[in-house]
Design a protein around this motif. Sequence first.
Motif, PDB file in Angstrom:
ATOM      1  N   VAL A  70      33.887 -96.998 -86.601  1.00  0.00           N
ATOM      2  CA  VAL A  70      33.326 -95.332 -87.405  1.00  0.00           C
ATOM      3  C   VAL A  70      34.607 -94.774 -87.550  1.00  0.00           C
ATOM      4  N   THR A  71      35.474 -94.575 -87.680  1.00  0.00           N
ATOM      5  CA  THR A  71      36.508 -94.276 -88.218  1.00  0.00           C
ATOM      6  C   THR A  71      37.049 -94.733 -89.640  1.00  0.00           C
ATOM      7  N   TRP A  72      36.863 -96.496 -89.045  1.00  0.00           N
ATOM      8  CA  TRP A  72      36.922 -96.857 -90.620  1.00  0.00           C
ATOM      9  C   TRP A  72      36.183 -96.627 -91.849  1.00  0.00           C
ATOM     10  N   ALA A  73      35.224 -96.502 -90.916  1.00  0.00           N
ATOM     11  CA  ALA A  73      33.785 -96.448 -91.871  1.00  0.00           C
ATOM     12  C   ALA A  73      33.876 -95.307 -92.842  1.00  0.00           C
TER      13      ALA A  73
ATOM     14  N   GLY B 135      31.993 -93.972 -98.958  1.00  0.00           N
ATOM     15  CA  GLY B 135      31.355 -93.010-100.235  1.00  0.00           C
ATOM     16  C   GLY B 135      31.036 -92.383 -99.201  1.00  0.00           C
ATOM     17  N   THR B 136      30.469 -90.305 -99.885  1.00  0.00           N
ATOM     18  CA  THR B 136      30.118 -89.539 -99.307  1.00  0.00           C
ATOM     19  C   THR B 136      28.416 -89.447-100.403  1.00  0.00           C
ATOM     20  N   LEU B 137      27.370 -89.171 -99.593  1.00  0.00           N
ATOM     21  CA  LEU B 137      26.086 -88.625-100.298  1.00  0.00           C
ATOM     22  C   LEU B 137      25.779 -87.018-100.062  1.00  0.00           C
TER      23      LEU B 137
ATOM     24  N   PRO C 245      28.886 -88.423 -95.552  1.00  0.00           N
ATOM     25  CA  PRO C 245      29.016 -89.835 -95.435  1.00  0.00           C
ATOM     26  C   PRO C 245      28.508 -91.057 -95.657  1.00  0.00           C
ATOM     27  N   ARG C 246      28.614 -91.856 -96.218  1.00  0.00           N
ATOM     28  CA  ARG C 246      27.685 -92.799 -96.783  1.00  0.00           C
ATOM     29  C   ARG C 246      28.166 -94.299 -96.300  1.00  0.00           C
ATOM     30  N   TYR C 247      27.579 -94.847 -95.732  1.00  0.00           N
ATOM     31  CA  TYR C 247      27.872 -96.578 -95.089  1.00  0.00           C
ATOM     32  C   TYR C 247      27.529 -97.167 -95.636  1.00  0.00           C
TER      33      TYR C 247
END
Length: 207
Positions: A74-77, A82-84, A88-90
């Motif tokens: 989760v920290t890595w992601a 990106g962001t939406l 946050p966007r995976y």
Amino acid sequence: MTVGAREVHHGSLILVIREEIREDVVHASLSSRFGVINADLSVGVDVTSVVPLMSNRLLASMDPLWAATGRIHVTWALATGGTLEDRPRYNKTSCFDPFPFPAATEAQTMPTPQRPKRNRAAAGGAAKKSAGRAAQPAKAAKQAWPKDLAEQTRAVRTVLAAAGGIVTTADVARQFKNAKAPRVEEILATLVALGHARRTDSGYASA
């Protein structure tokens, strides 16, 4: 009675929610919603026509690996994704593919029971001989410290592998220009948690 027309149009969906008879007269209470009416008489987004996101292909949602590395991933992601809008966007390409997953165990990589086992006694003896002494990374021109988290992790892992023994956080940081020891320490701790490195009383070594 349902009245409809072909193609996509906005319309009113009127439903009878209650009926009662007063003085021989039927009184009906209606509920009205306006919007795109779907074939199942729902209003709004047609959830029956949705398809999976291409960016999330080949992701396993219940794999035990996620339970083992969830917090770290989760920290890595959050750092690489990106962001939406303001969320946050995976993204599989930037979050999943470059993630340094733990190395497979010997049992997982053994295709058949006939595969010869490693000589653990000899390997253990060699490890004990090198455990007491700290190894210094090979002297070379300092590398530029990457800006991307994935590249930073890959660079630190490469230094550990090239050292051939135990190194300290300061030893690793000195191999790069402008690398901060606290940041290097975080990456080393992450590699240990993922099984790519091991920690000793003297420092770190490649797993």
